[in-house]
Design an enzyme around this catalytic site. Structure first.
Site, PDB file in Angstrom:
ATOM      1  N   GLU A   1      64.784  23.587  12.563  1.00 34.42           N
ATOM      2  CA  GLU A   1      63.729  24.616  12.490  1.00 34.42           C
ATOM      3  C   GLU A   1      64.324  25.848  13.134  1.00 34.42           C
ATOM      4  OE1 GLU A   1      60.926  23.859  11.095  1.00 34.42           O
ATOM      5  OE2 GLU A   1      61.269  21.698  11.042  1.00 34.42           O
TER       6      GLU A   1
ATOM      7  N   CYS B   1      58.452  31.491  16.601  1.00 34.96           N
ATOM      8  CA  CYS B   1      59.231  31.410  15.358  1.00 34.96           C
ATOM      9  C   CYS B   1      58.374  31.744  14.155  1.00 34.96           C
ATOM     10  CB  CYS B   1      59.800  30.004  15.228  1.00 34.96           C
ATOM     11  SG  CYS B   1      58.552  28.730  15.382  1.00 34.96           S
TER      12      CYS B   1
HETATM   13  P1  NAP Z   1      69.341  28.970  20.625  1.00 33.02           P
HETATM   14  O1  NAP Z   1      70.165  29.837  21.462  1.00 33.02           O
HETATM   15  O2  NAP Z   1      69.821  28.646  19.260  1.00 33.02           O
HETATM   16  O3  NAP Z   1      69.105  27.642  21.452  1.00 33.02           O
HETATM   17  C1  NAP Z   1      68.338  26.594  20.965  1.00 33.02           C
HETATM   18  C2  NAP Z   1      68.703  25.320  21.665  1.00 33.02           C
HETATM   19  O4  NAP Z   1      70.040  24.970  21.323  1.00 33.02           O
HETATM   20  C3  NAP Z   1      68.680  25.419  23.180  1.00 33.02           C
HETATM   21  O5  NAP Z   1      68.217  24.212  23.714  1.00 33.02           O
HETATM   22  C4  NAP Z   1      70.138  25.637  23.516  1.00 33.02           C
HETATM   23  O6  NAP Z   1      70.465  25.227  24.822  1.00 33.02           O
HETATM   24  C5  NAP Z   1      70.782  24.743  22.500  1.00 33.02           C
HETATM   25  N1  NAP Z   1      72.172  25.051  22.247  1.00 33.02           N
HETATM   26  C6  NAP Z   1      72.752  26.254  22.172  1.00 33.02           C
HETATM   27  N2  NAP Z   1      74.053  26.101  21.898  1.00 33.02           N
HETATM   28  C7  NAP Z   1      74.283  24.780  21.798  1.00 33.02           C
HETATM   29  C8  NAP Z   1      75.434  23.983  21.532  1.00 33.02           C
HETATM   30  N3  NAP Z   1      76.601  24.531  21.285  1.00 33.02           N
HETATM   31  N4  NAP Z   1      75.301  22.649  21.538  1.00 33.02           N
HETATM   32  C9  NAP Z   1      74.105  22.061  21.761  1.00 33.02           C
HETATM   33  N5  NAP Z   1      72.993  22.770  22.012  1.00 33.02           N
HETATM   34  C10 NAP Z   1      73.073  24.105  22.018  1.00 33.02           C
HETATM   35  O7  NAP Z   1      67.876  29.541  20.441  1.00 33.02           O
HETATM   36  P2  NAP Z   1      66.902  30.041  21.601  1.00 33.02           P
HETATM   37  O8  NAP Z   1      67.410  31.345  22.052  1.00 33.02           O
HETATM   38  O9  NAP Z   1      66.624  28.984  22.588  1.00 33.02           O
HETATM   39  O10 NAP Z   1      65.569  30.206  20.784  1.00 33.02           O
HETATM   40  C11 NAP Z   1      65.256  31.374  20.101  1.00 33.02           C
HETATM   41  C12 NAP Z   1      65.453  31.208  18.620  1.00 33.02           C
HETATM   42  O11 NAP Z   1      64.848  30.007  18.191  1.00 33.02           O
HETATM   43  C13 NAP Z   1      64.820  32.289  17.793  1.00 33.02           C
HETATM   44  O12 NAP Z   1      65.762  32.764  16.884  1.00 33.02           O
HETATM   45  C14 NAP Z   1      63.667  31.623  17.080  1.00 33.02           C
HETATM   46  O13 NAP Z   1      63.383  32.138  15.803  1.00 33.02           O
HETATM   47  C15 NAP Z   1      64.101  30.220  16.997  1.00 33.02           C
HETATM   48  N6  NAP Z   1      62.959  29.311  17.033  1.00 33.02           N
HETATM   49  C16 NAP Z   1      62.625  28.633  15.930  1.00 33.02           C
HETATM   50  C17 NAP Z   1      61.540  27.771  15.947  1.00 33.02           C
HETATM   51  C18 NAP Z   1      61.128  26.982  14.739  1.00 33.02           C
HETATM   52  O14 NAP Z   1      60.304  26.071  14.868  1.00 33.02           O
HETATM   53  N7  NAP Z   1      61.650  27.268  13.587  1.00 33.02           N
HETATM   54  C19 NAP Z   1      60.797  27.610  17.111  1.00 33.02           C
HETATM   55  C20 NAP Z   1      61.155  28.324  18.224  1.00 33.02           C
HETATM   56  C21 NAP Z   1      62.248  29.172  18.184  1.00 33.02           C
HETATM   57  P3  NAP Z   1      70.696  26.282  25.986  1.00 33.02           P
HETATM   58  O15 NAP Z   1      69.433  26.985  26.194  1.00 33.02           O
HETATM   59  O16 NAP Z   1      71.108  25.447  27.128  1.00 33.02           O
HETATM   60  O17 NAP Z   1      71.784  27.194  25.493  1.00 33.02           O
END
Ligand code: NAP
Length: 684
Positions: free
Chosen positions: A255, A294
């Site tokens: 997602e 999101c």
């Molecule tokens: P993100 O940077 O992609 O991080 C998401 C998750 O992935 C976090 O738990 C992060 O951990 C983890 N992560 C990052 N790099 C990783 C790696 N190399 N290996 C394993 N895990 C890794 O996104 P975010 O900044 O938390 O969230 C914002 C984004 O999420 C926005 O773009 C939003 O649109 C999207 N979002 C989508 C939904 C949906 O349901 N579609 C819902 C909410 C948010 P760390 O925090 O420890 O880096």
């Protein structure tokens, strides 16, 4: 101090000091997150060898019961979570979405699990498929629990809901979860997990928590595991091509980002209720969770002729939004989660401004209530205007994950559909329209590109749950840019964590493995009327074969008089004779099932407490006066409601005529006591 990770049955602090997590309004350090020193192969092993077997020993109803107990326990602790939630930048109403919304999702899955799933461990999917002429070889799809670990990687914006909305269907499916919250808000997730572990409601190993990075966990995944990811498209793209995910075809549900549209339809001109509802919704979506949702509206599509009206109305409403520390009186919108997110949002807005004009919100000069603007991650609501969105690029591709939306002028219905689809696949869209025929055309134009579409008008506005709220009974997800995944959707969401298998074999083999009697399997004469047998003693295949009854013209006329159903096919020989299906008077179908009940019911007081419906009723062949009918009633499926003292029993029922032809087929649904002679308290 580092947050704890709960793995392999104990809490662990990372060996080295980890990444700092800060209060979104004050910048004060709350804790650090580090998973250094964790043995991720052991974490997966613990889930697979301790949590999985313990969960799979429970039936769907027992797992649903655990979810309900958990929801009740977390409800009692909400206040503690609200207090911590302020630190993420959430206002009280934002916390209601996250905390109450998450607990509500547990309740929904608990309810659906106990109502819509059997009290069993296998889920039978659809009907038996006949695969042979003689009926000795049939097929049946079933779902069984996957025997690995479900790895949940969550985004920062919903530290509670984000965890619980994945956890509920996973646990109901019988799979243990390893939760990795986003670091920025992991302290709130950790607090909730501490309370869950303390409650001892879940079996050990069913839930593990990793605060900090997940290290080399992906290297140890195998084909029974799965990964459910919520976050940015960028991170999803890098994780889904991990060699282990590819080599073992590990299911990867994503997602991700989404540029969601809201459409003001051409009929919703200024002065209409739908126009006002649209303005309210765009403001709400921009400001709830400071736009860090999101599903939030990023593209507001409005007819070119009313652009100025919309800009004016939105400016007026957005100016009233008080930005500040969510703990301060009167604050309507809190800060972003962190300074990093603030920098990211401002950079994205700068990119959007190359193509669109900023009409509300100056990122540098705005008032912040109850906090030092330089310490917190504050930004104002920012509205952009794109007058020529057809030729623009960034407004369809760049997600500013904050209180940011772009207003776009469209020319006609085809244009607005095309603009919404430029998001490349989105989670949600909304259409504000009072003309249902027009809304229907727009909806069908949007549907291939959107996971969820909401039509809002005066008829539903009061009760509508709004553009941005994913709901447990409906799917959440979307194609393309939105990740291509799907979550929630009631029992659909549970099945993502189970393996579907197509079983083939003789009817008896299928009955033995699916736990549901299928036609063609052995039937058994239990030696007494099956209605005299208490629930626990009934066996699949226990069968009653009734005596015969001749259907007469008097039966038909008496039934017509009693029911008032005087349809010509039952009552008029000349007209019934002209009917190509019947060629003469026939008995009412409802008379047949009533007469069948007369043939199979045992009238005396006993364990059968009531009949709560009929499934899959088909009238297969007409019955004419003079035909003789009889019934076969076979115990087909059982599902115990232990706490109620009875269970549901479905009886496969077939009415045949004197030529052994099936005339009607259905399943009678009954509630059967576990006691031979129940009393009004439900006990013998
Ligand atoms: P993100 O940077 O992609 O991080 C998401 C998750 O992935 C976090 O738990 C992060 O951990 C983890 N992560 C990052 N790099 C990783 C790696 N190399 N290996 C394993 N895990 C890794 O996104 P975010 O900044 O938390 O969230 C914002 C984004 O999420 C926005 O773009 C939003 O649109 C999207 N979002 C989508 C939904 C949906 O349901 N579609 C819902 C909410 C948010 P760390 O925090 O420890 O880096």
């Amino acid at each position: 101090m580092n947050l704890g990770s709960y793995v392999c049955g104990a809490w662990h602090q990372g060996r080295q000091q980890g990444v700092a997590m800060r209060d979104a309004s004050t910048g004060e350090v709350i804790a650090h997150a580090s998973s250094s020193g964790l043995d991720f192969a052991a974490v997966l092993k613990h889930a697979r060898e301790v949590g999985g077997p313990a969960l799979r020993a429970l039936t769907f109803h027992e797992r649903a019961g655990a979810l309900k107990s958990l929801a009740k326990r977390l409800s009692e602790l909400k206040q503690e979570f609200y207090t911590l939630s302020y630190r993420t930048g959430a206002t009280k109403s934002d916390s209601l979405i996250d905390i109450d919304g998450g607990i509500g999702t547990l309740f929904v899955f608990a309810g659906k699990g106990s109502r819509e799933l059997p009290n069993a461990r296998v889920y039978v999917d659809g009907d038996v498929e006949g695969l042979s002429k003689g009926g000795t070889f049939v097929g049946q799809h079933v779902y069984v629990s996957r025997e690995g670990a479900a790895v949940h990687i969550n985004a920062f914006n919903f530290p509670v809901w984000g965890m619980l909305e994945k956890l509920a269907p996973t646990l109901l499916a019988g799979m243990p979860a390893i939760v990795k919250p986003a670091t920025a808000t992991a302290y709130l997730t950790e607090a909730v997990v501490r309370r869950i572990i303390e409650s001892k409601i879940l079996p050990e190993g069913a839930l593990q928590l990793v605060c900090g990075s997940i290290g080399d966990l992906f290297d140890h995944l195998h084909c029974q595991d799965s990964v459910s990811f919520t976050g940015s498209a960028h991170t999803a793209a890098s994780l889904r091509v991990h060699p282990t995910i590819i080599r073992h075809a590990v299911p990867f549900i994503a997602e991700t980002d989404s540029l969601n549209s809201s459409i003001l339809a051409p009929d919703a001109v200024p002065g209409t209720q739908e126009f006002d509802l649209f303005i309210k919704e765009v403001v709400r979506e921009m400001t709830v969770k400071a736009g860090q949702k999101c599903t939030a509206i990023r593209k507001a599509l409005v007819p070119a002729a009313v652009v100025e009206h919309v800009v004016g109305a939105l400016q007026a409403a957005l100016q009233k939004i008080i930005v500040g520390d969510p703990r301060a009186e009167g604050v309507r919108m809190g800060p972003l989660v962190s300074q990093e997110q603030r920098n990211d949002v401002l950079a994205r807005v700068a990119e959007l401004r190359r193509e669109a004009e900023l009409v509300t919100g100056t990122p540098v000069h705005f008032e912040v209530s109850g906090a030092d603007a330089s310490r917190g991650a504050f930004v104002p609501p920012m509205l952009l205007l794109s007058r020529d969105p057809g030729t623009a690029r960034a407004v369809h591709e760049v997600e500013a994950f904050g209180p940011v939306a772009t207003l776009m002028a469209y020319q006609d219905t085809a244009d607005t559909i095309a603009l919404a689809r430029r998001g490349g696949g989105s989670l949600a869209a909304s259409v504000f329209c009072a003309d249902d025929a027009l809304a229907g055309r727009i909806v069908l134009g949007l549907a291939p590109y959107h996971g969820r579409i909401i039509v809002v008008n005066g008829a539903c506005a009061k009760e509508s749950t709004g553009h941005g709220s994913p709901l447990a009974p409906l799917i959440h997800g979307g194609p393309g840019r939105a990740g291509g995944g799907e979550e929630l959707g009631g029992i659909r969401g549970v099945l993502h964590y189970m393996q579907r298998s197509a079983l083939q074999g003789s009817p008896d083999s299928i009955t033995a493995s699916s736990g549901r009697w299928v036609r063609g399997s052995a039937v058994r004469d239990p030696g007494r009327h099956p209605f005299r047998i208490p629930f626990n003693d009934l066996e699949l295949g226990d069968t009653l074969r009734s005596g015969e009854r001749e259907v007469t013209i008097e039966d038909i006329e008496r039934f017509a008089a009693l029911s008032g159903d005087n349809f010509y096919a039952h009552m008029s020989e000349p007209e019934a004779a002209r009917n190509p299906l019947f060629g003469g008077r026939v008995a009412h179908g409802y008379f047949l099932i009533s007469a069948a009940a007369g043939l199979f019911v045992d009238p005396d007081y006993g364990p059968v407490l009531g009949n709560y419906g009929i499934d899959s009723l088909r009238f297969v062949k007409p019955v004419k006066p003079g035909d003789k009918i009889k019934v076969r009633l076979t115990c087909m499926a059982k599902s115990l409601r232990a706490e109620k003292g009875w269970g549901e029993v479905a009886w496969d029922t077939e009415i045949t005529n004197q030529n052994q032809e099936t005339v009607a087929s259905y399943q009678v649904l009954t509630m059967v006591s576990i006691y031979a002679v129940p009393d009004s308290q439900g006990v013998h």
